[in-house]
Design a protein around this motif. Structure first.
Motif, short mmCIF file in Angstrom:
data_model
loop_
_atom_site.label_atom_id
_atom_site.label_comp_id
_atom_site.label_asym_id
_atom_site.label_seq_id
_atom_site.Cartn_x
_atom_site.Cartn_y
_atom_site.Cartn_z
N ASP A 172 0.84 -1.21 0.00
CA ASP A 172 0.00 0.00 0.00
C ASP A 172 0.87 1.25 0.00
O ASP A 172 0.61 2.21 -0.73
CB ASP A 172 -0.93 0.00 1.22
N ASN A 173 1.88 1.23 0.88
CA ASN A 173 2.81 2.37 0.98
C ASN A 173 4.14 1.84 1.54
O ASN A 173 4.38 1.91 2.75
CB ASN A 173 2.22 3.44 1.89
N PRO A 174 5.01 1.29 0.68
CA PRO A 174 6.23 0.63 1.15
C PRO A 174 7.13 1.52 2.01
O PRO A 174 7.66 1.06 3.02
CB PRO A 174 6.94 0.24 -0.16
N ARG A 175 7.30 2.78 1.62
CA ARG A 175 8.19 3.66 2.38
C ARG A 175 7.65 3.91 3.79
O ARG A 175 8.39 3.81 4.77
CB ARG A 175 8.36 4.98 1.63
N ARG B 289 5.56 2.02 5.41
CA ARG B 289 5.58 0.78 6.16
C ARG B 289 6.98 0.49 6.68
O ARG B 289 7.16 0.04 7.83
CB ARG B 289 5.11 -0.37 5.27
N LEU B 290 8.01 0.73 5.87
CA LEU B 290 9.39 0.47 6.30
C LEU B 290 9.76 1.34 7.50
O LEU B 290 10.36 0.84 8.47
CB LEU B 290 10.35 0.74 5.14
N ILE B 291 9.39 2.62 7.45
CA ILE B 291 9.71 3.52 8.56
C ILE B 291 9.00 3.07 9.84
O ILE B 291 9.61 2.99 10.92
CB ILE B 291 9.31 4.97 8.21
N ILE B 292 7.69 2.78 9.72
CA ILE B 292 6.92 2.36 10.90
C ILE B 292 7.43 1.02 11.42
O ILE B 292 7.50 0.79 12.63
CB ILE B 292 5.42 2.29 10.55
N GLN B 293 7.80 0.12 10.49
CA GLN B 293 8.32 -1.19 10.90
C GLN B 293 9.60 -1.04 11.72
O GLN B 293 9.75 -1.67 12.78
CB GLN B 293 8.59 -2.04 9.65
N LEU B 294 10.51 -0.21 11.25
CA LEU B 294 11.76 0.02 11.98
C LEU B 294 11.50 0.66 13.34
O LEU B 294 12.12 0.28 14.34
CB LEU B 294 12.69 0.91 11.15
#
Length: 345
Positions: free
Chosen positions: A77-80, A82-87
């Motif tokens: 949906d929004n890879p960037r 998601r990556l920031i929130i995941q980290l």
């Protein structure tokens, strides 16, 4: 079945993390100096359970947050974002799962946490390694989701193309029926006997039209047999003003085309061009030894013809959806030519 599988993986994960935690504890004790004895203010068994809980809480917490984000914010949906929130969630949960237990232990242990540097380094390194394993698990989950997403996208695309193709097929039928009924009405008024023959032929032709809805492709042999009846219907209306010829070798007849391909092209030729005794409309179907079917008609366009331009555009779209070649069009001063790719059965 999926829930049992999830529980199985969860239990296996807890066991593996617990074994790892015990190994780390043994390694930490091995590096502790002999003059330092570990005496927690409560039973060692309870401390051991809390220690195992600490490791498993860090692991399961991060995986739980990963699954939660999969539902609320899928990777694609929004890879960037998601990556920031995941980290941030990994770092945040890991910080909490370390700081809170160690803060509690600091006060329980009389505000004393002096351990040899080697012991601290081993413990922190072991915990970082655990986080690395968690990150690998999340990366595997990402690639699994990515693979599923690609398969779903391909499936939805295929279903969408099938639906669009059926719509295009259905668009042909009302147009064809409308033209046939106009001819039949005219023949009933002027020649009832011919109208009877025309009705029989129209029934045969329209049966083919209805049956063709069940197929994406049909043999050229059947399509040409249908066209023979189709041409008969038009010859009833315009007689010798229409000249039709077909020169297709036997070895081409088992190849395939989308149903009603030739009907659309011939209908367009008859609709858009003048056809009378003075200007006979010539239509020819041939192959010229290539893997293409060539449909050509003499170009003698009518003026001010009312057209929706859907027939040929729909046919071009059908070939695009089938992904089996491209319909080619050529126009000279005297002819309109269509090159149809023949598809191997």
């Amino acid at each position: 079945m999926d829930k049992k599988k999830d529980w199985y993986h969860a239990v296996k994960r807890v066991v593996l993390v617990s074994v790892y935690a015990i190994f780390v504890m043994q390694l930490v004790q091995f590096t502790m100096p002999d003059d330092i004895e570990f005496n927690p203010p409560f039973p060692k068994a309870i401390f051991g359970l809390l220690y195992l809980l600490f490791f498993n809480l860090s692991t399961e917490g991060n995986l739980f947050l990963d699954r939660y984000l999969n539902r609320k914010l899928p990777w694609f949906d929004n890879p960037r974002k998601r990556l920031i929130i995941q980290l941030l969630t990994i770092l945040g949960w890991s910080f909490l799962s370390i700081v809170i237990p160690f803060t509690i232990w600091y006060y329980i242990n009389g505000k004393y946490l002096a351990y040899p540097p080697a012991t601290v380094i081993i413990f922190i390194g072991a915990f970082v390694l655990l986080l690395g394993c968690i990150s690998i698990s999340m990366a595997m989950n990402f690639f699994k989701q990515w693979q599923i997403s690609l398969l779903d996208a391909a499936h939805y695309k295929e279903e969408r193309l099938k639906a669009e193709y059926k719509i295009l097929q259905n668009q042909v039928n009302p147009h064809f029926l409308f033209n046939c009924l106009n001819v039949l009405i005219s023949e009933i008024k002027h020649d009832p006997e011919t109208a009877i023959s025309f009705t029989r032929k129209m029934s045969k032709v329209y049966r083919y039209v209805l049956q063709s809805k069940n197929y994406d492709l049909i043999s050229l042999r059947k399509e040409l047999e249908f066209i023979d009846s189709f041409i008969f219907l038009h010859k009833v209306r315009i007689g010798d003003a229409l000249d039709y010829s077909c020169k297709v070798p036997e070895n081409f007849l088992d190849k395939e085309v989308p149903p009603l391909t030739l009907q659309i092209l011939l209908e367009n030729a008859i609709k858009h061009n003048i056809a009378n005794i003075d200007q006979v409309l010539h239509i020819a179907i041939e192959t010229q030894g290539t893997n293409q079917l060539i449909v050509r008609n003499s170009l003698q366009l009518k003026e001010n013809i009312d057209s929706t331009h859907t027939g040929l555009s729909n046919l071009i779209k059908r070939f695009e959806l089938l992904n089996q070649g491209t319909l080619k069009i050529e126009q000279t001063e005297t002819e309109f030519i269509i090159f149809i790719p023949l598809i191997e059965a």
